[in-house]
Structure formats: C-alpha cells, structure tokens
Design an enzyme around this catalytic site. Structure first.
Site, PDB file in Angstrom:
ATOM      1  N   CYS A 119      37.356 -24.757  -8.626  1.00 19.12           N
ATOM      2  CA  CYS A 119      36.876 -26.036  -9.143  1.00 19.12           C
ATOM      3  C   CYS A 119      38.020 -26.826  -9.767  1.00 19.12           C
ATOM      4  CB  CYS A 119      35.748 -25.783 -10.157  1.00 19.12           C
ATOM      5  SG  CYS A 119      34.986 -27.305 -10.761  1.00 19.12           S
ATOM      6  N   CYS A 120      38.855 -26.146 -10.586  1.00 19.97           N
ATOM      7  CA  CYS A 120      40.002 -26.836 -11.210  1.00 19.97           C
ATOM      8  C   CYS A 120      40.967 -27.346 -10.144  1.00 19.97           C
ATOM      9  CB  CYS A 120      40.741 -25.898 -12.165  1.00 19.97           C
ATOM     10  SG  CYS A 120      39.955 -25.701 -13.777  1.00 19.97           S
ATOM     11  N   CYS A 203      36.979 -30.761 -19.442  1.00 23.30           N
ATOM     12  CA  CYS A 203      35.694 -31.127 -18.864  1.00 23.30           C
ATOM     13  C   CYS A 203      34.563 -30.683 -19.795  1.00 23.30           C
ATOM     14  CB  CYS A 203      35.525 -30.455 -17.503  1.00 23.30           C
ATOM     15  SG  CYS A 203      36.649 -31.073 -16.245  1.00 23.30           S
ATOM     16  N   CYS A 206      33.095 -27.068 -19.704  1.00 24.52           N
ATOM     17  CA  CYS A 206      34.072 -25.983 -19.862  1.00 24.52           C
ATOM     18  C   CYS A 206      34.770 -26.041 -21.209  1.00 24.52           C
ATOM     19  CB  CYS A 206      35.104 -26.045 -18.744  1.00 24.52           C
ATOM     20  SG  CYS A 206      34.386 -25.777 -17.123  1.00 24.52           S
ATOM     21  N   CYS A 231      44.464 -24.579 -16.558  1.00 23.28           N
ATOM     22  CA  CYS A 231      43.691 -25.067 -15.405  1.00 23.28           C
ATOM     23  C   CYS A 231      44.529 -25.192 -14.142  1.00 23.28           C
ATOM     24  CB  CYS A 231      43.071 -26.416 -15.734  1.00 23.28           C
ATOM     25  SG  CYS A 231      44.288 -27.634 -16.209  1.00 23.28           S
TER      26      CYS A 231
HETATM   27 FE1  SF4 Z   1      35.782 -27.601 -12.976  1.00 21.46          FE
HETATM   28 FE2  SF4 Z   1      35.590 -26.774 -15.490  1.00 21.46          FE
HETATM   29 FE3  SF4 Z   1      37.988 -26.925 -14.272  1.00 21.46          FE
HETATM   30 FE4  SF4 Z   1      36.625 -29.140 -14.978  1.00 21.46          FE
HETATM   31  S1  SF4 Z   1      37.527 -27.588 -16.356  1.00 21.46           S
HETATM   32  S2  SF4 Z   1      37.684 -28.793 -13.100  1.00 21.46           S
HETATM   33  S3  SF4 Z   1      34.492 -28.521 -14.547  1.00 21.46           S
HETATM   34  S4  SF4 Z   1      36.271 -25.560 -13.790  1.00 21.46           S
END
Ligand code: SF4
Length: 236
Positions: A119-120, A203, A206, A231
């Site tokens: 996701c990151c 985010c 998170c 991240c």
């Molecule tokens: Fe995805 Fe969380 Fe990374 Fe944002 S912080 S990109 S929602 S995993």
C-alpha cells in the site's frame, strides 16, 4: 550516471550549523533543480519558513495518498496562502489503487508487513519517484530526534534509492524544543493533530496518538515492530 553521483564528496557538517547553512552547503555540491518534500508536519512547515528566502529557487511537492486527515489539508491550504506557494501535488496511480482495493479491500495494510508495504509503495513511493524525476536533489524535514530509525540521519546524503540524487536534511540536528519554539514564535500554521498527541502524522488509518515517553513514531503503523516503521520514502 546522475550528476550528484559523479561529483559528490560530502562535507562534514557540525551540529551547530544552522538549517539554512546546511541547505546552502548542499546546494553548493551539485548544480540543478531541487525540490522540497512537504507532508505539512510541523517540521516541514518550520523548514519552509526557515528557507523562505530561497523559495524562489526550489519547488515544493506533496503526495496526496488518498488517506490523509482533513487537518493535513487545512494546514496545506493555510501554508499555501501564507507564503503564496504553489504546491506540486502528486497522487497515486488510480489503476493501482483500484486494483489494490478491489483485490484486497480497504484495510489490507493491517494484515501483514508485506501488504502494508504494498500500500505504501502504491500510495507513496511510486508518486515520490515521479515527484523527484528531473531533480538533482531534494530537501526534507527529517530529524534525528524523531525516531530510533533516524538516530544516525545525516544532514547531507546521497539518496541511493532515488537515482543517487542529493538529499538535504537541514533540520537533522534540531530538537523538539527548537522546532516548536520556532513554530510558536513565528505563529506558523500547525496541524491540529500535533496538539492531540500526534508527533508524527501520516495517513489517517495508520497513525494514532502516542503516550508520554513513547517514541515519536510509535503511533505510525503501531501494530508493527519498531524496525519496520518507515514507509519507504526514506529508505537508506
Ligand atoms: Fe497505505 Fe497506511 Fe502506507 Fe498510507 S500509511 S500508504 S494508508 S499503508
């Protein structure tokens, strides 16, 4: 080969160098365009204020992951108006987000470190790579005091994960007190979440508030072990 890689011998920088000095030392090292990464944290707002005399010479970019807090957008708007800034916003590739959410749902990042990194990567790292294209260096608000993962942070670095361009971290040596004193004296626009126990803001799903005595980044991906809590934007 990148210009920065070809000519770079990094100078020793002492802790008593000011953030502006560090910025200027970095700029002397390589000729070309620089951009400043802004997540609208207190550090980034302070950094923009400290470098305000140089803003004509650098661009500022931000990444909208699609999962940011409303408070972050409010600071972005305040900051833009205060300095008359133009922010280069970057978004994740829509096809990649659509595929991720269709296949794995909206909270796959809670299921494993691999899913979280996926996701990151989609929402942050890939947009960062696009944001840095065409630049010989970037400027960040990273500080050593922010986390156990940043205690050996250098003010000037060759960013091997981003084509060997120069990375300037002018606030490397600044303490929490120095950052907050500057922000308050200058009445800078500050993310309201900082005052609610969020020293580090990413985010929305998170990030949580931290308890007194916890590491400043303890609220980031709090369900993971400490060594994973980056991240991918600042891999070294
Ligand atoms: Fe995805 Fe969380 Fe990374 Fe944002 S912080 S990109 S929602 S995993």
């Amino acid at each position: 080969m990148n210009t920065a890689k070809r000519m770079m011998t990094l100078p020793e920088i002492q802790a008593n160098n000011s953030p502006e000095d560090i910025y200027l030392r970095g700029r002397e090292l390589v000729i070309g365009r620089f951009t400043l990464a802004c997540s609208f944290s207190v550090e980034d707002v302070v950094l923009i204020d400290l470098l305000k005399a140089h803003l004509h010479d650098i661009t500022i970019f931000a990444i909208d992951t699609g999962r940011l807090n409303e408070e972050t957008y409010e600071v972005a708007e305040d900051l833009t108006q205060r300095y008359g800034l133009k922010i280069d916003w970057y978004f994740p590739r829509s096809e990649a987000v659509e595929r991720l959410e269709r296949e794995k749902g909206l909270f796959s990042f809670r299921e494993s470190v691999e899913n979280r990194k996926e996701c990151c990567h989609i929402r942050k790292v890939e947009p960062l790579q696009r944001a840095l294209r065409g630049y010989v260096g970037w400027i960040t608000g990273l500080r050593r005091a922010q986390s156990v993962t940043r205690v050996d942070q250098h003010p000037l670095e060759i960013d091997q994960t981003n084509n060997g361009i120069l990375k300037i971290n002018p606030l490397t040596f600044w303490s929490d007190d120095q950052v907050w004193t500057h922000a308050e004296q200058r009445r800078l626009p500050i993310n309201k979440l900082h005052k609610l126990g969020y020293p580090s803001i990413g985010c929305a799903p998170c990030t949580r508030a931290v308890q007194p005595g916890e590491d400043q980044r303890a609220g980031r991906w709090w369900w993971e072990s400490t060594e994973h809590r980056e991240c991918g934007l600042h891999r070294r």
